[in-house]
Design an enzyme around this catalytic site. Structure first.
Site, mmCIF file in Angstrom:
data_model
loop_
_atom_site.group_PDB
_atom_site.id
_atom_site.type_symbol
_atom_site.label_atom_id
_atom_site.label_comp_id
_atom_site.label_asym_id
_atom_site.label_seq_id
_atom_site.Cartn_x
_atom_site.Cartn_y
_atom_site.Cartn_z
ATOM 1 N N LYS A 240 0.970 -1.157 0.087
ATOM 2 C CA LYS A 240 -0.060 0.029 -0.079
ATOM 3 C C LYS A 240 0.930 1.357 0.063
ATOM 4 C CE LYS A 240 -3.801 -1.832 2.766
ATOM 5 N NZ LYS A 240 -4.922 -1.816 2.084
ATOM 6 N N ARG A 314 -10.564 -11.190 2.550
ATOM 7 C CA ARG A 314 -11.505 -12.378 2.024
ATOM 8 C C ARG A 314 -10.791 -13.625 2.132
ATOM 9 N NH1 ARG A 314 -12.220 -8.910 -3.560
ATOM 10 N NH2 ARG A 314 -11.515 -7.674 -1.950
#
Length: 460
Positions: A240, A314
């Site tokens: 990120k 997820r």
């Protein structure tokens, strides 16, 4: 500090809530000295205003709180809490009766106004105390306030002190408080237990990945709560940028919210069997970090192509959901700070959710209104299923194109639930700017709505 109501006492000061249009009529009914005091002040009944009124000898005898207009109250929550910081440290009793639901909301807001995260620096929360308004379930309101304080504390704690081991410790402490069983599978034991994706996501971090499994209750319908416990998310090898990494201590907000909900359920002794599953990991970078284009095999046997290591939440949820589904419970609810797309869609204040059953969605919407805990349903939109099917594997963890990100993530998770009704919350878990009863920082979202909806969803 425990958030609680004050003991009922004759010394509690009467507190009158006034809208701007009601002030002139109220003044006409007061004695001359009270009228003079109020008229000499700047009090006008606007939201956040408060005025303590002296009695004989100058001691406080009563107080006013600005309640704003109905339209202003409709644009927010916990209107009375806006005035609490200006009421000093006295104890108050609301003088005019409010409808029970409204009184319960304002009482909860009052308690939450007393919250402060003071682990690292002394803080100054509102100190005014409130006698529980007549007609509300005071103990239930206290339970909700203290559960929310727990959730906020967990999210606000930085990753240096809230890694997977500390999150496990928090779950074990909660289990011990209520006599629940807590089992934890750690490190390479995840491979032996067939939780391969939890292990893969967390294996590069200094603290080993783990699956926390807490059980409580002996009878009734079975509810399984699954919370994303990514204690910090660097993005992995798809690192990120700094601006996106700044709030990643809150990436375990799903875990914090389900622990808060579990606290409520156990405190209130709801007649159900509760299971809480938290995959606790840190998505870090090291030589053994998982890579883009890797293909993972999940607990369920579905293969997953990794197209972005920053879509790791997820993956860990998938193994936990597969385990949850194996016991064929009556309901599975997952909570996760999962996608930026959900924030783009509804902003930070709404908690979007997906449901496989329309009656469950209706129950949540109805309960959310009563709980002052806004939610918004998004669809499990089946025409988007091909977007998560890459061809080389069963599933794609990060479909290209950048559209419908919250929906494709929810569809991905639904692939791991076959046997139970399923609700998924894609929450933000953070209050970006201070609001009445909600300081900037970690936030509980959707939990009170779920609590209020459970009797209908599980037919308790």
């Amino acid at each position: 500090m425990k958030l609680s109501f004050a003991e009922d006492s004759a010394k509690a000061l009467p507190l009158t809530l006034l809208e701007p249009g009601d002030l002139p009529g109220w003044l006409e009914a007061q004695d001359a000295s009270t009228r003079a005091w109020v008229e000499a002040s700047s009090f006008a009944g606007t939201l956040g205003q408060a005025l303590v009124i002296p009695g004989e000898g100058g001691a406080p005898a009563a107080a006013l709180a600005g309640y704003g207009t109905q339209a202003q109250r409709g644009r927010g929550r916990f209107a009375l809490a806006a005035a609490v910081p200006a009421l000093g440290s006295a104890t108050y009793r609301i003088a005019d009766g409010l409808p029970p639901e409204q009184a319960a909301e304002e009482a909860l807001g009052w308690l939450l106004a007393g919250y402060a995260f003071d682990r690292y620096k002394a803080q100054s929360p509102a100190k005014a105390r409130l006698v529980a308004p007549a007609g509300i379930d005071a103990s239930r309101v206290e339970v909700m306030a203290n559960a929310e304080a727990l959730t906020r504390d967990l999210i606000n704690t930085p990753a240096a002190d809230m890694g997977p081991d500390a999150l496990e410790a928090a779950a074990r402490a909660l289990a011990a408080e209520f006599g629940a069983q807590c089992d934890v599978t750690v490190g390479d034991a995840l491979l032996d237990g067939n939780f391969p994706m939890i292990h893969t996501v967390g294996r590069a971090a200094p603290q080993a990945p783990r699956l926390i499994d807490m059980r409580w209750g002996q009878s009734g319908p079975q509810l399984v709560l699954v919370g994303k416990g990514v204690c910090f998310d660097t993005g992995g090898l798809n690192l990120k940028p700094g601006a996106s990494m700044g709030l990643m201590k809150k990436d375990m907000g799903g875990a914090a919210n389900v622990l808060g909900l579990a606290h409520m359920i156990m405190s209130l002794a709801l007649p159900l069997r509760l299971r809480v599953l938290i995959p606790a990991v840190e998505n870090a970078i090291d030589g053994n970090a998982f890579r883009p284009q890797d293909i993972l095999t999940s607990r369920k046997g579905l293969t997953v192509e990794i197209n972005n290591t920053d879509a790791e939440g997820r993956l860990v949820l998938a193994d936990a959901l597969a385990l949850a589904d194996e016991s064929m419970p009556d309901l599975i609810i997952s909570m996760a700070t999962l996608t930026g797309a959900a924030r783009v869609a509804v902003g930070p204040d709404l908690a979007p959710f997906f449901s496989t059953r329309s009656d469950h969605a209706d129950a949540l919407r109805h309960a959310a209104t009563k709980a002052a805990d806004p939610v918004w349903e998004l669809p499990f939109w089946e025409p988007y299923e091909p977007m998560i099917e890459p061809g080389i594997a069963d599933l794609d963890n990060a479909p290209s194109g950048g559209q419908a990100g919250a929906l494709t993530a929810a569809l991905f998770l639904r692939r791991f639930v076959d046997n139970a009704p399923y609700v998924h919350f894609d929450i933000y878990g953070w209050q970006p700017t201070a609001a009445p009863a909600r300081p900037k920082g970690g936030a509980m979202q959707g939990v009170r709505a779920i609590l209020n909806a459970l009797p209908e969803m599980l037919k308790l």
